[in-house]
Scaffold this motif. Sequence first.
Motif, mmCIF file in Angstrom:
data_model
loop_
_atom_site.group_PDB
_atom_site.id
_atom_site.type_symbol
_atom_site.label_atom_id
_atom_site.label_comp_id
_atom_site.label_asym_id
_atom_site.label_seq_id
_atom_site.Cartn_x
_atom_site.Cartn_y
_atom_site.Cartn_z
ATOM 1 N N ASP A 103 0.820 -1.007 -0.039
ATOM 2 C CA ASP A 103 0.558 0.139 0.058
ATOM 3 C C ASP A 103 1.426 1.225 0.083
ATOM 4 O OD1 ASP A 103 -2.323 -1.478 -0.332
ATOM 5 O OD2 ASP A 103 -2.517 -1.412 2.263
ATOM 6 N N PHE A 104 2.607 0.993 0.411
ATOM 7 C CA PHE A 104 2.865 2.496 0.948
ATOM 8 C C PHE A 104 4.597 2.360 -0.251
ATOM 9 C CE2 PHE A 104 0.664 2.018 4.731
ATOM 10 C CZ PHE A 104 0.023 2.552 4.237
ATOM 11 N N HIS A 105 4.101 0.965 -0.542
ATOM 12 C CA HIS A 105 6.227 1.283 -1.153
ATOM 13 C C HIS A 105 5.848 0.156 -2.922
ATOM 14 C CE1 HIS A 105 7.662 2.934 2.179
ATOM 15 N NE2 HIS A 105 6.771 1.862 3.502
ATOM 16 N N THR A 106 6.509 0.953 -3.805
ATOM 17 C CA THR A 106 6.537 0.279 -5.119
ATOM 18 C C THR A 106 7.904 0.055 -5.412
ATOM 19 O OG1 THR A 106 4.587 1.652 -5.202
ATOM 20 C CG2 THR A 106 5.595 0.724 -6.997
ATOM 21 N N ILE A 107 8.306 -1.047 -6.527
ATOM 22 C CA ILE A 107 9.575 -1.247 -7.070
ATOM 23 C C ILE A 107 9.364 -1.387 -8.461
ATOM 24 C CG2 ILE A 107 11.337 -2.984 -6.891
ATOM 25 C CD1 ILE A 107 11.700 -3.093 -4.148
ATOM 26 N N ILE A 108 9.598 -0.526 -9.061
ATOM 27 C CA ILE A 108 9.226 -0.973 -10.191
ATOM 28 C C ILE A 108 10.566 -1.863 -10.970
ATOM 29 C CG2 ILE A 108 9.018 0.117 -12.791
ATOM 30 C CD1 ILE A 108 7.793 2.324 -11.016
ATOM 31 N N HIS A 109 10.284 -2.894 -11.446
ATOM 32 C CA HIS A 109 11.967 -4.210 -11.855
ATOM 33 C C HIS A 109 12.337 -3.355 -13.418
ATOM 34 C CE1 HIS A 109 14.409 -7.342 -13.133
ATOM 35 N NE2 HIS A 109 15.321 -6.558 -13.101
ATOM 36 N N GLY A 110 13.031 -2.187 -14.314
ATOM 37 C CA GLY A 110 12.434 -1.678 -15.247
ATOM 38 C C GLY A 110 13.522 -1.305 -15.460
ATOM 39 N N ASN A 111 13.985 -0.163 -16.925
ATOM 40 C CA ASN A 111 14.546 0.762 -16.848
ATOM 41 C C ASN A 111 13.728 2.545 -16.965
ATOM 42 O OD1 ASN A 111 15.238 3.166 -19.263
ATOM 43 N ND2 ASN A 111 16.549 1.782 -20.115
ATOM 44 N N ALA A 112 14.710 2.779 -16.042
ATOM 45 C CA ALA A 112 14.642 4.120 -15.596
ATOM 46 C C ALA A 112 13.823 5.124 -16.438
ATOM 47 C CB ALA A 112 16.136 4.208 -15.054
ATOM 48 N N MET B 62 8.893 4.650 -3.788
ATOM 49 C CA MET B 62 8.833 4.517 -4.844
ATOM 50 C C MET B 62 10.473 4.261 -5.848
ATOM 51 S SD MET B 62 6.817 5.473 -8.861
ATOM 52 C CE MET B 62 5.646 5.192 -7.872
ATOM 53 N N GLY B 63 10.492 2.666 -5.957
ATOM 54 C CA GLY B 63 12.440 2.589 -6.924
ATOM 55 C C GLY B 63 12.243 2.296 -7.999
ATOM 56 N N ILE B 64 12.887 2.498 -9.046
ATOM 57 C CA ILE B 64 12.819 1.875 -9.977
ATOM 58 C C ILE B 64 15.045 0.888 -10.358
ATOM 59 C CG2 ILE B 64 12.625 2.623 -12.477
ATOM 60 C CD1 ILE B 64 11.411 4.678 -11.855
ATOM 61 N N GLU B 65 14.425 0.595 -10.657
ATOM 62 C CA GLU B 65 15.583 -0.365 -10.538
ATOM 63 C C GLU B 65 16.252 -1.772 -11.881
ATOM 64 O OE1 GLU B 65 19.804 -1.551 -10.734
ATOM 65 O OE2 GLU B 65 18.824 0.229 -9.595
ATOM 66 N N LEU B 66 17.331 -1.462 -13.364
ATOM 67 C CA LEU B 66 17.369 -2.649 -13.949
ATOM 68 C C LEU B 66 18.247 -4.135 -13.787
ATOM 69 C CD1 LEU B 66 16.990 -2.623 -17.087
ATOM 70 C CD2 LEU B 66 19.409 -2.010 -16.982
ATOM 71 N N ASN B 67 18.382 -3.756 -12.533
ATOM 72 C CA ASN B 67 19.018 -5.592 -12.241
ATOM 73 C C ASN B 67 18.436 -6.171 -11.408
ATOM 74 O OD1 ASN B 67 20.895 -7.360 -10.730
ATOM 75 N ND2 ASN B 67 22.895 -5.845 -11.853
ATOM 76 N N GLU B 68 17.948 -6.904 -11.873
ATOM 77 C CA GLU B 68 17.226 -8.050 -10.431
ATOM 78 C C GLU B 68 18.435 -8.137 -9.572
ATOM 79 O OE1 GLU B 68 14.646 -12.586 -11.599
ATOM 80 O OE2 GLU B 68 16.909 -12.259 -12.468
ATOM 81 N N GLU B 69 19.529 -8.676 -9.711
ATOM 82 C CA GLU B 69 19.693 -9.114 -8.598
ATOM 83 C C GLU B 69 20.052 -7.730 -7.218
ATOM 84 O OE1 GLU B 69 21.687 -11.743 -7.043
ATOM 85 O OE2 GLU B 69 20.240 -12.200 -8.975
ATOM 86 N N TYR B 70 19.929 -6.739 -7.726
ATOM 87 C CA TYR B 70 20.005 -5.531 -6.632
ATOM 88 C C TYR B 70 17.726 -5.168 -6.669
ATOM 89 C CZ TYR B 70 23.841 -4.132 -8.971
ATOM 90 O OH TYR B 70 25.298 -3.914 -8.861
ATOM 91 N N VAL B 71 16.977 -5.365 -7.132
ATOM 92 C CA VAL B 71 15.658 -5.500 -6.997
ATOM 93 C C VAL B 71 15.613 -6.085 -6.224
ATOM 94 C CG1 VAL B 71 13.369 -6.089 -7.750
ATOM 95 C CG2 VAL B 71 15.122 -4.842 -9.476
ATOM 96 N N LYS B 72 15.963 -7.611 -5.482
ATOM 97 C CA LYS B 72 15.682 -8.405 -4.671
ATOM 98 C C LYS B 72 16.362 -7.956 -3.233
ATOM 99 C CE LYS B 72 17.112 -13.131 -7.205
ATOM 100 N NZ LYS B 72 17.937 -14.218 -7.962
ATOM 101 N N ILE B 73 17.573 -7.064 -3.392
ATOM 102 C CA ILE B 73 18.074 -6.273 -2.494
ATOM 103 C C ILE B 73 16.603 -5.800 -2.089
ATOM 104 C CG2 ILE B 73 19.504 -4.692 -1.553
ATOM 105 C CD1 ILE B 73 21.892 -5.314 -2.901
ATOM 106 N N GLY B 74 16.428 -4.981 -2.739
ATOM 107 C CA GLY B 74 15.535 -3.928 -2.594
ATOM 108 C C GLY B 74 13.720 -4.606 -1.407
ATOM 109 N N ILE B 75 13.490 -6.066 -2.828
ATOM 110 C CA ILE B 75 12.351 -6.735 -1.723
ATOM 111 C C ILE B 75 12.485 -6.830 -0.437
ATOM 112 C CG2 ILE B 75 10.819 -9.070 -2.152
ATOM 113 C CD1 ILE B 75 11.055 -8.712 -5.147
#
Length: 293
Positions: A11-20, A238-251
């Motif tokens: 409800d409060f935080h979003t991660i977008i895995h993709g191109n900035a 809200m965070g945008i990140e291209l690299n999947e390994e870093y997305v896992k850190i965010g999750i």
Amino acid sequence: MKVDTKIYKDDFHTIIHGNALENLKCLESESIDLIFADPPYNIGKDFDGLVENWSEEEFLNWTYKWIDECHRILKPNGTFYLMNSTENMPYIDIKCRQNFYIKSRIVWAYDSSGMQAKKYFGSMYEPILMLTKHERNYTFNAEDIMVEAKTGAIRQLIDYRKEPPQPYNTKKVPGNVWNFARVRFKMDEYENHPTQKPEALLERIILASSNVGDMVLDPFSGSFSTCAVAKRLGRKSMGIELNEEYVKIGIRRLDLPSPYTCEELAKEKRRKTKNLSKKARLIADTQPQISLI
């Protein structure tokens, strides 16, 4: 690197895995209260297989495009903090003057125990621009970021220019030179990212330039420290990140629902350098040497 955009959120935080740049274009105009951008610097860093290798023209053209998008999505009273290398910042500074008010040119200064330049003066700081869309109407919570005023607090001097004379203030708003240690391997906040920024630096920015419930965006999230600090301070993120390994850190840091297993999200610290620590070198030196001859 092309990836299909994926979104992980609560409800409060979003991660977008993709191109900035592509995903910034999809965000609603004037919807973000605070932006902190720590993009690639184009100095040859290896982000787990994604290596910076643009020409200067390509890099600046790309940079100017996402800066324009950040201007579009920032609220009229919002603030935009932008980091980059000392080499690139003059070009970026001139670009930002066209559409923003530059309120501060901040120097994040740090020490280094590693080898520095031998033929010139090595760089021991990174510049940060504090940018606003309005000259005077923007959030700045001075009381939330006060630091000790050493002259007033320690020497207890009296300001005789005032009537009646009174002691100097013991607290003050920080100046534009910030001394925060870089994130080291033994720190709890350390993540497997080559350019991780200290939480203390991000805390100052978020406390100063946003309020509880505001939306904080990091378009190059990396280790997701911006989003993690925003969550701790009661902001949305809200965070945008291209690299999947870093997305896992965010999750993991934001505790968001995802299809990844606990094992895939587990924190496993790796040193950013292949050089051995002092302790490891001492152990290696005391081990018996085995000859194969």
